[in-house]
Write an enzyme that holds these catalytic residues in place. Structure first.
Site, PDB file in Angstrom:
ATOM      1  CG  ASN A 118       6.290 -59.405  91.242  1.00 51.75           C
ATOM      2  OD1 ASN A 118       7.066 -59.247  90.298  1.00 51.75           O
ATOM      3  ND2 ASN A 118       5.548 -58.433  91.718  1.00 51.75           N
ATOM      4  N   PRO A 119       8.551 -62.112  89.568  1.00 52.34           N
ATOM      5  CG  PRO A 119       8.808 -63.154  87.500  1.00 52.34           C
ATOM      6  CD  PRO A 119       7.765 -62.584  88.423  1.00 52.34           C
ATOM      7  NE  ARG A 157       3.279 -69.058  90.151  1.00 52.28           N
ATOM      8  CZ  ARG A 157       2.937 -68.861  88.880  1.00 52.28           C
ATOM      9  NH1 ARG A 157       3.374 -69.694  87.941  1.00 52.28           N
ATOM     10  NH2 ARG A 157       2.170 -67.862  88.543  1.00 52.28           N
ATOM     11  CB  ILE A 158       9.362 -66.796  90.864  1.00 57.87           C
ATOM     12  CG1 ILE A 158      10.601 -67.661  91.203  1.00 57.87           C
ATOM     13  CG2 ILE A 158       9.660 -65.315  91.090  1.00 57.87           C
ATOM     14  CD1 ILE A 158      11.065 -67.613  92.652  1.00 57.87           C
ATOM     15  CG  PHE A 195      17.215 -56.516 107.550  1.00 54.97           C
ATOM     16  CD1 PHE A 195      16.863 -56.733 106.226  1.00 54.97           C
ATOM     17  CD2 PHE A 195      17.455 -55.224 107.970  1.00 54.97           C
ATOM     18  CE1 PHE A 195      16.775 -55.676 105.333  1.00 54.97           C
ATOM     19  CE2 PHE A 195      17.359 -54.155 107.087  1.00 54.97           C
ATOM     20  CZ  PHE A 195      17.023 -54.382 105.764  1.00 54.97           C
ATOM     21  CD  GLU A 208      15.225 -65.397 106.520  1.00 49.23           C
ATOM     22  OE1 GLU A 208      15.833 -65.416 107.582  1.00 49.23           O
ATOM     23  OE2 GLU A 208      14.086 -65.879 106.391  1.00 49.23           O
ATOM     24  N   GLY A 234       9.346 -54.511 103.441  1.00 49.90           N
ATOM     25  CA  GLY A 234      10.063 -53.940 102.313  1.00 49.90           C
ATOM     26  C   GLY A 234      10.287 -54.964 101.218  1.00 49.90           C
ATOM     27  CE  LYS A 294      11.690 -75.960  96.832  1.00 44.32           C
ATOM     28  NZ  LYS A 294      12.924 -76.527  96.217  1.00 44.32           N
TER      29      LYS A 294
HETATM   30 MO1  MOS Z   1      14.112 -63.295 109.394  1.00 40.62          MO
HETATM   31  S1  MOS Z   1      16.050 -63.223 110.104  1.00 40.62           S
HETATM   32  O1  MOS Z   1      13.721 -64.919 109.696  1.00 40.62           O
HETATM   33  O2  MOS Z   1      13.259 -62.238 110.411  1.00 40.62           O
END
Ligand code: MOS
Length: 736
Positions: A629-630, A626-627, A247, A703, A473, A699
């Site tokens: 893997n939904p 574009r996704i 994260f 986050e 992850g 895209k």
């Molecule tokens: Mo993420 S907070 O840009 O590692």
């Protein structure tokens, strides 16, 4: 949590919902996290961290610690392995906190590393660590906003390259606006607390060292060690194929060279695991922020003035800041904009990236103010956003490459049942529960970094894809596998993906939500090169074997580089040196705006008497180009919304203001949502085609989904109770 629903009819620009590449390996316990990697005859290291936040070590007595059987060495600033202090990454360096561990007797923050015990066993190291006596001469630290000695510096003053965003004439627009919101907001300190603790294992073989460490950027870690110890980068290898959550907290490190130096000094591999509480101060965190937002609008809802002043805590010695006005000023049409961001320097460890670092605090402030404005205008908050929707930058007129904010609102509103909302606060009730609906925009800029990839394709129709990107992850292995399989016209099972090893061609930091776009683009180009060998179109099945026979080889291999717009070869060079920035191009050039967007909707219930706050359901609709893997994308969105809810209602690090110490530095007291808190979550993926962002049209989405959650919940709490909570988290004591 509801189980994964059956795959819906596939919508436009969505790839295959493939199961995770590493799913079977993970459920059978095969992948190894860094510290679980077996090494021969390791010694175990344990940190000792300071009990004061500011001052000086006057004496260290380690006699009792040295007497513990099994102790090999005790490192302090008096005998620490010699290292070069590294620059903070904001200055082009390799660390997220430039305080060199065991660099000297000065104490710059609470929980600073003051000693490291190395012993034959973890138990001996821990026992000895408890027996070290350290005397300090303590000074009074500054803890946070408002503390004596906290130093406020405008970013524009501190860094000549930084420009606060402005447009038109804010003062005039503001003074003439018939409807105004003028409010202050605050967000708290938060810590990432990934389940996998921070750790470092260093193994020397002659003059070469191998590092096993959870990291979001193996190349950066490699240079961190090489520069720190003053050795040839070619002699350093960093291996970390699986990361147990990050994260942002594992983006950069400061302890690695210390552990590597210690391993060299004791002539044994050394394994360090940082404890949960130490992780609060030897890694980064999300700093607390303050905001002053002014929104002025005409009676029809059109914004005429947007002012946003932000303050962010940082350490005394580093210049980390997020300046979220960079994003927040681009979201709504507004002729007059004024912003200013300041950092507030205190005696704490340096903060750093945490999922949507700028957008989470700044969009909480803006999206709360938008909701306040809608209430003042007696207008539906979705309609207010629609009136101010824009396809170009309010700051410099740059066009959006694509933007689907209102589509997301419309789909989410329909699915959520927004039309059933009685707009008056406190109008909706069920028994003893006051019911509120709230919504907010989620936005995240599309970032790319340079990336490289190597692909080897055999005549047996099996391919190996190599890129030193990382799976924290998120499903990155799966996305890389899918991108290669699609272009090489091979089944998924024919593709092996190798990542997370600095001996592979370099990939981007697993940050900024840019892995798929960046590493995926490098894979895309490598696949194109391979296809060229077969005349441009990949032959399939038996035709592939025949094509290989014609070429007279058993395998082909290609390597390709991707550099983002404005990056050029310089960006690839920087990547090879483990640097995040690379060349950014001309700062005055007007570049198209690239953003993934979405809408977060929540229902909250506040108990009439106890003020308990529950969130029974949430809906999110998101558009991210574009996704690939939904299925894994849905998991990212789910995780984002759940974290966003947790972040709004539960998560904050308490600071003892007298001592500048974190109080709840454990996951018993640092609350995060548990299963019983997690409601029904509906995720909608809104189709969006963007041909301009990058060759894949991707895209970043990792986050995005948490960004609007805090404001959506605050807005719903207002709707339920008539109380506007302007400082997070929203705890029941604030609703009494
Ligand atoms: Mo993420 S907070 O840009 O590692």
């Amino acid at each position: 949590m509801q189980p994964t629903p059956p795959a819906p009819g596939r919508r436009e620009n969505m790839g295959q919902s493939a199961p995770r590449y590493e799913a079977r390996a993970k459920v059978t316990g095969k992948p190894l996290y860094a510290t679980d990697t077996p090494v021969a005859a390791p010694a175990y290291a344990v940190f000792v961290t300071s009990g004061i936040a500011k001052g000086r070590i006057t004496k260290i007595d380690s006699a009792a610690a040295r007497a513990v059987p099994g102790v090999i060495e005790i490192f302090t600033h008096e005998n620490a392995p010699k290292r070069t202090a590294l620059k903070h990454f904001a200055k082009g360096g390799y660390v997220s906190d430039s305080a060199l561990p065991l660099g000297g007797p000065e104490i710059l923050h609470d929980g600073q590393v003051v000693a490291m015990v190395v012993a034959d066993s973890f138990e001996a190291a821990r026992e000895a660590a408890y027996r070290i006596q350290i005397a300090y001469k303590a000074a009074k630290p500054s803890a946070t906003f408002g503390s004596a000695g906290a130093e406020t510096i405008a970013l524009a003053t501190a860094s000549p390259r930084y420009k606060d965003k402005k447009a038109g004439d804010f003062d005039t627009g503001w003074s003439k606006a018939p409807v105004k919101i003028d409010a202050e907001y605050a967000t708290p300190t938060q810590h990432h607390n990934p389940i996998e603790l921070f750790s470092t294992t260093a193994v020397w073989n002659g003059d070469e060292v191998t590092i096993y460490e959870p990291t979001q950027f193996v190349y950066s870690t490699k240079y961190c060690v090489a520069e720190g110890l003053g050795i040839d980068p070619a002699k350093v290898r960093v291996i970390n194929p699986f990361v147990g959550g990050a994260f942002g907290s594992k983006g950069m490190t400061q302890r690695t060279a210390l552990v590597a130096g210690a391993a060299r000094a004791v002539g044994r591999p050394v394994k360090l695991v940082v404890t949960r509480d130490q992780g609060f101060t030897v890694a980064t965190y999300r700093a607390e922020t303050r905001h002053h937002v002014r929104l002025g609008a005409a009676r029809d809802g059109k914004l005429v003035a947007y002012g946003h002043e932000g303050w962010e805590v940082t350490s005394r010695y580093d210049d980390y800041s997020v300046s979220g006005t960079e994003s927040s000023t681009e979201i709504y049409a507004c002729p007059n904009i004024w912003t200013r961001v300041s950092k507030v320097k205190v005696d704490r460890n340096t903060p750093g990236f945490m999922r949507s670092p700028p957008e989470v605090p700044y969009m909480y402030a803006l999206e709360s103010a938008i909701d306040e404005l809608a209430a003042a205008l007696k207008m539906d908050p979705i309609e207010l956003r629609r009136i101010n929707d824009t396809m170009k930058s309010p700051v410099n007129g740059a066009p959006y490459t694509s933007r689907s904010l209102m589509k997301c609102f419309d789909e989410a509103a329909a699915s959520f049942g927004w039309s059933k909302r009685d707009p008056a606060p406190m109008a909706m009730r069920e028994g003893d529960w006051q019911v509120g609906y709230g919504c907010a925009s989620a936005v995240y800029p599309t970032y790319m970094m340079a990336a490289t990839a190597r692909i080897r394709l055999g005549s047996d129709g099996k391919a190996l894809v190599q890129v030193a990107a990382h799976d924290v992850g998120t499903g990155a292995y799966t996305a890389m596998q899918q991108i290669a399989a699609e272009r090489l016209r091979l089944p998924l099972a024919a593709i092996t993906v190798e990542m997370g090893d600095s001996s592979l061609p370099p990939g981007p930091v697993a940050g900024g939500s840019m892995t798929t776009a960046s590493a995926g683009s490098a894979i895309h180009f490598a696949c194109e090169k391979i296809a060229k060998r077969f005349g441009g179109a990949m032959p399939e099945g038996k035709a592939l074997a025949a094509a290989f026979a014609r070429l007279g080889v058993a395998s082909v291999e290609d390597y390709a580089e991707y550099s983002p717009p404005g990056g050029g070869p310089e960006a690839v060079k920087a990547l090879y040196k483990g640097q995040m920035g690379g060349a950014q191009g001309d700062p005055n050039e007007i570049k198209p705006l690239m953003f993934a967007m979405g809408a977060n909707f929540v229902e909250v219930r506040v108990h009439r008497l106890t003020r308990e706050i529950r969130v029974p359901r949430m809906t999110g609709a998101f558009a991210g180009g574009r996704i690939v893997n939904p299925r894994t994308a849905r998991s990212q969105y789910l995780g984002g919304m759940i974290w966003g809810m947790s972040s709004a209602l539960l998560e904050f690090t308490e600071i003892d203001e007298k001592r500048a110490r974190y109080v709840n530095d454990n996951i018993a007291d640092y609350l995060v949502s548990v299963n019983a808190d997690i409601p029904k979550v509906d995720i909608i993926m809104v189709p969006e085609v963007d041909t301009k962002v990058n060759p894949l049209g991707v895209k970043g989405i990792g986050e995005l989904a948490n960004v609007g959650m805090p404001a959506a919940i605050a807005n719903a709490v207002y709707h339920a109770t008539g109380k506007r909570i302007r400082d997070l988290p929203i705890t029941l004591d604030k609703l009494i």
